[in-house]
Design an enzyme around this catalytic site. Structure first.
Site, PDB file in Angstrom:
ATOM      1  N   ASP A  34      36.425  42.459  53.762  1.00 49.26           N
ATOM      2  CA  ASP A  34      37.446  41.935  52.852  1.00 49.26           C
ATOM      3  C   ASP A  34      37.445  40.407  52.838  1.00 49.26           C
ATOM      4  O   ASP A  34      37.970  39.769  53.755  1.00 49.26           O
ATOM      5  CB  ASP A  34      38.816  42.462  53.309  1.00 49.26           C
ATOM      6  CG  ASP A  34      39.963  41.931  52.463  1.00 49.26           C
ATOM      7  OD1 ASP A  34      41.124  42.064  52.911  1.00 49.26           O
ATOM      8  OD2 ASP A  34      39.701  41.379  51.378  1.00 49.26           O
ATOM      9  N   SER A 198      37.373  28.805  37.412  1.00 52.62           N
ATOM     10  CA  SER A 198      36.482  29.090  36.280  1.00 52.62           C
ATOM     11  C   SER A 198      37.065  28.369  35.061  1.00 52.62           C
ATOM     12  O   SER A 198      38.257  28.495  34.791  1.00 52.62           O
ATOM     13  CB  SER A 198      36.434  30.601  36.015  1.00 52.62           C
ATOM     14  OG  SER A 198      35.808  30.854  34.757  1.00 52.62           O
TER      15      SER A 198
HETATM   16  C1  47G Z   1      45.614  50.313  51.667  1.00 56.24           C
HETATM   17  O1  47G Z   1      44.276  49.876  51.664  1.00 56.24           O
HETATM   18  C2  47G Z   1      44.072  48.520  51.610  1.00 56.24           C
HETATM   19  C3  47G Z   1      45.091  47.588  51.438  1.00 56.24           C
HETATM   20  C4  47G Z   1      44.756  46.225  51.396  1.00 56.24           C
HETATM   21  C5  47G Z   1      43.438  45.805  51.527  1.00 56.24           C
HETATM   22  C6  47G Z   1      43.082  44.356  51.479  1.00 56.24           C
HETATM   23  N1  47G Z   1      43.234  43.810  50.142  1.00 56.24           N
HETATM   24  C7  47G Z   1      42.439  46.743  51.671  1.00 56.24           C
HETATM   25  C8  47G Z   1      42.741  48.081  51.727  1.00 56.24           C
HETATM   26  O2  47G Z   1      41.799  49.024  51.890  1.00 56.24           O
END
Ligand code: 47G
Length: 329
Positions: A34, A198
């Site tokens: 992430d 952008s």
């Molecule tokens: C509930 O699942 C998630 C919630 C937030 C994130 C990060 N943006 C990744 C996830 O897989």
């Protein structure tokens, strides 16, 4: 040293999971890499059983290389309202041939229902900047930051694909993975994100519109969240599209033809998000109404170039030079 991990899409490309090895003997966890957060946290043996639903759990007492980071705790809340919290171990973490021997592994003691329900996802591996890591009293470094000193080149790349496996690569740029040139933009990391601007967009064959879109490259967000003016202009080109409050976004007939969305990278490079990617998914089992892959960024403070946009590009994340590279593929 370099490393590579496969990024496997879950249903509707809602997220991508990559196998990561943690501890000794190595336990393989499927994590969501992430670029929109900076905590490496995993489902663990410290969770109440009721919060585990099929996930693989990390048990630090079973890892001979785990060392508890005494007194350290963490808790995080994501943009979608989901959350998790727990304590911290220092252990070995590997992606392919790249091993970081002293990585902070945040063991979950509680996770919100969204994570319990996400049965294939064993946790997250944050790849944003250290400044937004949530460990207290001493924030911890990301896997990428810890790896930089041993990487052949201090970069990682994201090559996500539409309904197909892609790759996260660390320490090198795979020249066979993209076409044309890579265009680099400066990153504003002051908020801890891979934030860039952008200068404009176009909708299918329509004219180019100069309008600054300041946003983050976020592999952990599914959709492409843009300024209201841009979203209105886009769905004006989709017959029958409308904002449906109960669904929380723009919907349209699944049979609709969606125009491509083109965003500028610097003054003369462009990334084209195919209309197909913006016909995100059906809103119900009948499959008549579909939910848009482009939605408003209202309330966030910036735009989010999530997976819908990222899977149209090969993206280079370069921390030391504070730049983001974009290429078509
Ligand atoms: C509930 O699942 C998630 C919630 C937030 C994130 C990060 N943006 C990744 C996830 O897989």
């Amino acid at each position: 040293v370099t490393g590579s991990g496969v990024a496997s899409p879950q249903q509707y490309d809602v997220e991508y999971l990559t196998p990561i090895s943690v501890g000794t003997p190595p336990l393989v966890l499927n994590l969501n890499l992430d670029t929109g957060s900076s905590d490496l946290w995993v489902f663990s043996s410290e969770l109440p059983p009721s919060e585990i639903n099929g996930q693989t759990v990390y048990d630090p007492t079973k890892s001979t290389s785990a060392k508890k980071l005494e007194g350290a705790t963490w808790e995080i809340e994501y943009g979608d309202g989901s959350s998790s919290e727990g304590d911290v171990y220092i252990d070995s973490v590997a992606i392919g041939d790249l091993t970081v021997t002293a990585q902070a592994v945040q063991a979950a003691k509680n996770v919100s229902a969204e994570f319990t329900a996400d049965t294939h996802d064993d946790g997250l591996l944050g790849l944003a900047f250290n400044t937004i890591n949530t460990v207290q009293p001493t924030r911890q470094k990301t896997f990428y930051d810890n790896a930089q000193s041993i990487l052949d080149a201090p970069v990682f790349t994201a090559d996500l694909k539409d309904d197909a496996p892609g790759h996260y690569n660390f320490g090198y740029i795979d020249s066979s993975a993209y076409t044309g040139n890579i265009s680099y933009l400066p990153v504003d990391s002051s908020q801890g994100f891979w934030m860039f601007t952008s200068p404009g967009y176009a909708i299918s064959k329509g004219g180019y519109k100069i309008t600054e879109m300041k946003g983050i490259a976020d592999t952990g967000t599914t959709l492409l969240l843009l300024p209201t003016s841009v979203v209105l202009a886009y769905y004006k080109q989709v017959d029958g599209a409308r904002y449906e409050g109960t669904q929380g976004g723009y919907i349209f007939a699944c049979s609709a033809t969606l125009p491509d969305f083109v965003f500028a990278v610097g003054n003369n490079a462009r990334i084209t998000v195919p209309g197909k990617y913006i016909n995100y998914a059906p809103t119900d089992s009948s499959g008549t109404t579909c939910f848009g892959g482009i939605q408003k960024d209202i309330g966030i403070g910036f735009s989010i170039f999530g997976d819908v946009a990222l899977k149209a590009a090969f993206v280079v994340f370069d921390g030391p030079n504070q730049q983001l590279g974009w290429a078509a593929k």
